[in-house]
Design a protein around this motif. Sequence first.
Motif, PDB file in Angstrom:
ATOM      1  N   GLU A 105      11.805  14.005   4.090  1.00 53.07           N
ATOM      2  CA  GLU A 105      12.098  15.437   4.081  1.00 53.07           C
ATOM      3  C   GLU A 105      11.174  16.111   3.070  1.00 53.07           C
ATOM      4  O   GLU A 105      10.547  15.459   2.235  1.00 53.07           O
ATOM      5  N   GLY A 106      11.120  17.425   3.103  1.00 50.57           N
ATOM      6  CA  GLY A 106      10.352  18.172   2.116  1.00 50.57           C
ATOM      7  C   GLY A 106       8.889  17.783   2.110  1.00 50.57           C
ATOM      8  O   GLY A 106       8.195  17.875   3.119  1.00 50.57           O
ATOM      9  N   ALA A 107       8.424  17.307   0.944  1.00 47.35           N
ATOM     10  CA  ALA A 107       7.026  16.923   0.800  1.00 47.35           C
ATOM     11  C   ALA A 107       6.668  15.737   1.687  1.00 47.35           C
ATOM     12  O   ALA A 107       5.500  15.483   1.952  1.00 47.35           O
ATOM     13  N   ARG A 108       7.694  14.988   2.113  1.00 46.97           N
ATOM     14  CA  ARG A 108       7.468  13.835   2.982  1.00 46.97           C
ATOM     15  C   ARG A 108       7.877  14.146   4.421  1.00 46.97           C
ATOM     16  O   ARG A 108       8.260  13.262   5.183  1.00 46.97           O
ATOM     17  N   ALA A 109       7.799  15.411   4.776  1.00 50.59           N
ATOM     18  CA  ALA A 109       8.135  15.794   6.142  1.00 50.59           C
ATOM     19  C   ALA A 109       7.187  15.121   7.127  1.00 50.59           C
ATOM     20  O   ALA A 109       6.040  14.802   6.789  1.00 50.59           O
ATOM     21  N   ASN A 110       7.656  14.913   8.338  1.00 51.89           N
ATOM     22  CA  ASN A 110       6.882  14.280   9.406  1.00 51.89           C
ATOM     23  C   ASN A 110       6.523  12.833   9.086  1.00 51.89           C
ATOM     24  O   ASN A 110       5.481  12.322   9.519  1.00 51.89           O
ATOM     25  N   VAL A 111       7.390  12.193   8.289  1.00 53.74           N
ATOM     26  CA  VAL A 111       7.289  10.762   8.031  1.00 53.74           C
ATOM     27  C   VAL A 111       8.415  10.075   8.800  1.00 53.74           C
ATOM     28  O   VAL A 111       9.560  10.539   8.776  1.00 53.74           O
ATOM     29  N   TYR A 112       8.083   8.973   9.477  1.00 53.16           N
ATOM     30  CA  TYR A 112       9.051   8.337  10.359  1.00 53.16           C
ATOM     31  C   TYR A 112       9.063   6.818  10.187  1.00 53.16           C
ATOM     32  O   TYR A 112       8.198   6.232   9.535  1.00 53.16           O
ATOM     33  N   LYS A 113      10.066   6.197  10.788  1.00 52.01           N
ATOM     34  CA  LYS A 113      10.126   4.746  10.900  1.00 52.01           C
ATOM     35  C   LYS A 113      10.429   4.408  12.353  1.00 52.01           C
ATOM     36  O   LYS A 113      10.985   5.232  13.097  1.00 52.01           O
ATOM     37  N   LEU A 114      10.051   3.216  12.773  1.00 50.29           N
ATOM     38  CA  LEU A 114      10.298   2.744  14.125  1.00 50.29           C
ATOM     39  C   LEU A 114      11.442   1.743  14.105  1.00 50.29           C
ATOM     40  O   LEU A 114      11.479   0.857  13.247  1.00 50.29           O
ATOM     41  N   THR A 115      12.378   1.895  15.044  1.00 53.11           N
ATOM     42  CA  THR A 115      13.495   0.966  15.120  1.00 53.11           C
ATOM     43  C   THR A 115      13.578   0.366  16.519  1.00 53.11           C
ATOM     44  O   THR A 115      12.994   0.886  17.484  1.00 53.11           O
ATOM     45  N   THR A 116      14.346  -0.734  16.621  1.00 56.38           N
ATOM     46  CA  THR A 116      14.523  -1.438  17.891  1.00 56.38           C
ATOM     47  C   THR A 116      15.953  -1.945  17.969  1.00 56.38           C
ATOM     48  O   THR A 116      16.750  -1.752  17.049  1.00 56.38           O
ATOM     49  N   PHE A 117      16.285  -2.617  19.073  1.00 54.89           N
ATOM     50  CA  PHE A 117      17.586  -3.256  19.209  1.00 54.89           C
ATOM     51  C   PHE A 117      17.791  -4.319  18.127  1.00 54.89           C
ATOM     52  O   PHE A 117      18.913  -4.648  17.766  1.00 54.89           O
ATOM     53  N   TYR A 118      16.686  -4.874  17.621  1.00 58.15           N
ATOM     54  CA  TYR A 118      16.738  -6.048  16.763  1.00 58.15           C
ATOM     55  C   TYR A 118      16.662  -5.712  15.280  1.00 58.15           C
ATOM     56  O   TYR A 118      16.913  -6.567  14.436  1.00 58.15           O
ATOM     57  N   GLY A 119      16.292  -4.495  14.962  1.00 60.96           N
ATOM     58  CA  GLY A 119      16.134  -4.097  13.569  1.00 60.96           C
ATOM     59  C   GLY A 119      15.017  -3.082  13.441  1.00 60.96           C
ATOM     60  O   GLY A 119      14.541  -2.509  14.429  1.00 60.96           O
ATOM     61  N   THR A 120      14.566  -2.866  12.213  1.00 60.34           N
ATOM     62  CA  THR A 120      13.542  -1.869  11.920  1.00 60.34           C
ATOM     63  C   THR A 120      12.163  -2.516  11.843  1.00 60.34           C
ATOM     64  O   THR A 120      12.027  -3.654  11.396  1.00 60.34           O
ATOM     65  N   VAL A 121      11.154  -1.781  12.258  1.00 56.87           N
ATOM     66  CA  VAL A 121       9.782  -2.285  12.154  1.00 56.87           C
ATOM     67  C   VAL A 121       9.350  -2.249  10.689  1.00 56.87           C
ATOM     68  O   VAL A 121       9.427  -1.212  10.028  1.00 56.87           O
ATOM     69  N   GLY A 122       8.911  -3.392  10.200  1.00 54.05           N
ATOM     70  CA  GLY A 122       8.436  -3.501   8.829  1.00 54.05           C
ATOM     71  C   GLY A 122       7.092  -4.205   8.790  1.00 54.05           C
ATOM     72  O   GLY A 122       6.455  -4.408   9.834  1.00 54.05           O
ATOM     73  N   ALA A 123       6.637  -4.554   7.612  1.00 53.66           N
ATOM     74  CA  ALA A 123       5.346  -5.228   7.476  1.00 53.66           C
ATOM     75  C   ALA A 123       5.418  -6.268   6.372  1.00 53.66           C
ATOM     76  O   ALA A 123       6.083  -6.076   5.351  1.00 53.66           O
ATOM     77  N   ILE A 124       4.746  -7.390   6.604  1.00 54.33           N
ATOM     78  CA  ILE A 124       4.625  -8.464   5.625  1.00 54.33           C
ATOM     79  C   ILE A 124       3.160  -8.898   5.573  1.00 54.33           C
ATOM     80  O   ILE A 124       2.406  -8.609   6.511  1.00 54.33           O
ATOM     81  N   PRO A 125       2.719  -9.548   4.519  1.00 51.28           N
ATOM     82  CA  PRO A 125       1.336 -10.041   4.479  1.00 51.28           C
ATOM     83  C   PRO A 125       1.070 -11.000   5.633  1.00 51.28           C
ATOM     84  O   PRO A 125       1.829 -11.937   5.877  1.00 51.28           O
ATOM     85  N   GLY A 126      -0.013 -10.741   6.379  1.00 53.83           N
ATOM     86  CA  GLY A 126      -0.340 -11.565   7.529  1.00 53.83           C
ATOM     87  C   GLY A 126      -1.313 -12.684   7.201  1.00 53.83           C
ATOM     88  O   GLY A 126      -1.678 -12.901   6.038  1.00 53.83           O
ATOM     89  N   VAL A 127      -1.759 -13.380   8.234  1.00 57.12           N
ATOM     90  CA  VAL A 127      -2.613 -14.554   8.038  1.00 57.12           C
ATOM     91  C   VAL A 127      -4.064 -14.170   7.755  1.00 57.12           C
ATOM     92  O   VAL A 127      -4.800 -14.965   7.184  1.00 57.12           O
ATOM     93  N   TRP A 128      -4.494 -12.957   8.141  1.00 57.15           N
ATOM     94  CA  TRP A 128      -5.878 -12.552   7.929  1.00 57.15           C
ATOM     95  C   TRP A 128      -6.005 -11.725   6.657  1.00 57.15           C
ATOM     96  O   TRP A 128      -5.679 -10.546   6.628  1.00 57.15           O
ATOM     97  N   LEU A 129      -6.417 -12.377   5.595  1.00 62.26           N
ATOM     98  CA  LEU A 129      -6.638 -11.703   4.316  1.00 62.26           C
ATOM     99  C   LEU A 129      -5.398 -10.963   3.819  1.00 62.26           C
ATOM    100  O   LEU A 129      -5.492  -9.991   3.071  1.00 62.26           O
ATOM    101  N   SER A 130      -4.234 -11.442   4.256  1.00 66.34           N
ATOM    102  CA  SER A 130      -2.937 -10.856   3.869  1.00 66.34           C
ATOM    103  C   SER A 130      -2.783  -9.415   4.315  1.00 66.34           C
ATOM    104  O   SER A 130      -1.996  -8.658   3.742  1.00 66.34           O
ATOM    105  N   ALA A 131      -3.545  -8.989   5.327  1.00 63.21           N
ATOM    106  CA  ALA A 131      -3.384  -7.641   5.875  1.00 63.21           C
ATOM    107  C   ALA A 131      -1.972  -7.501   6.433  1.00 63.21           C
ATOM    108  O   ALA A 131      -1.451  -8.428   7.053  1.00 63.21           O
ATOM    109  N   PRO A 132      -1.314  -6.354   6.215  1.00 66.14           N
ATOM    110  CA  PRO A 132       0.068  -6.173   6.668  1.00 66.14           C
ATOM    111  C   PRO A 132       0.223  -6.402   8.173  1.00 66.14           C
ATOM    112  O   PRO A 132      -0.497  -5.819   8.979  1.00 66.14           O
ATOM    113  N   GLN A 133       1.162  -7.255   8.520  1.00 61.06           N
ATOM    114  CA  GLN A 133       1.459  -7.586   9.913  1.00 61.06           C
ATOM    115  C   GLN A 133       2.831  -7.027  10.273  1.00 61.06           C
ATOM    116  O   GLN A 133       3.784  -7.142   9.509  1.00 61.06           O
TER     117      GLN A 133
END
Length: 215
Positions: free
Chosen positions: A155-183
Amino acid sequence: MKNPSVISFLIILLFAATICTHGNEPVKDTAGNPLNTREQYFIQPVKTESKNGGGLVPAAITVLPFCPLGITQTLLPYQPGLPVSFVLALGVGSTVMTSSAVNIEFKSNIWPFCKEFSKFWEVDDSSSAPKEPSILIGGKMGDRNSSFKIEKAGEGARANVYKLTTFYGTVGAIPGVWLSAPQLIITKDTAKTLLVKFKKVDDATTATSNLYFPG
């Protein structure tokens, strides 16, 4: 025995029906305009101290097997990622609303690997999936694991910020296998939630030159 495809479709209808029961509103892009199914957008992860990369691209998330591809954030801030388009699960209207079911599809004429898979996003709901399953490429419209919802996350200064959800939970990110880029994965840990913005693509041919490797 009931037809599994019919059951899946009915589940999607119930998922999409939340549009009638929640305070839904148009999802806005970075310019403050409603997302439209006829347009293409870059999904831009919100920059933080630990995540200062670019946009989202399909990328291998295991050495073997190489396919299906997962989704990774590029490490270079100037790379916008690959454009996506949104398909409304009910096929009604053209404006993407919060809390309504959508399918997400990468849009690119350049797709050198794993061509046997579709460009639609899906949750890995296989029996071998880890506790926090990956988001993969190869989904199918109407399938339960290919349905996403866009929810407000600022809200406010962070308006138009969103998250993606599914039947299984929320979309998040963890360090991946390629140079720890977020997966991208599915998580119930709010600390891992991926916050995003949507930037309209003015030139649909504009995309990262590095589709499958996040560096």
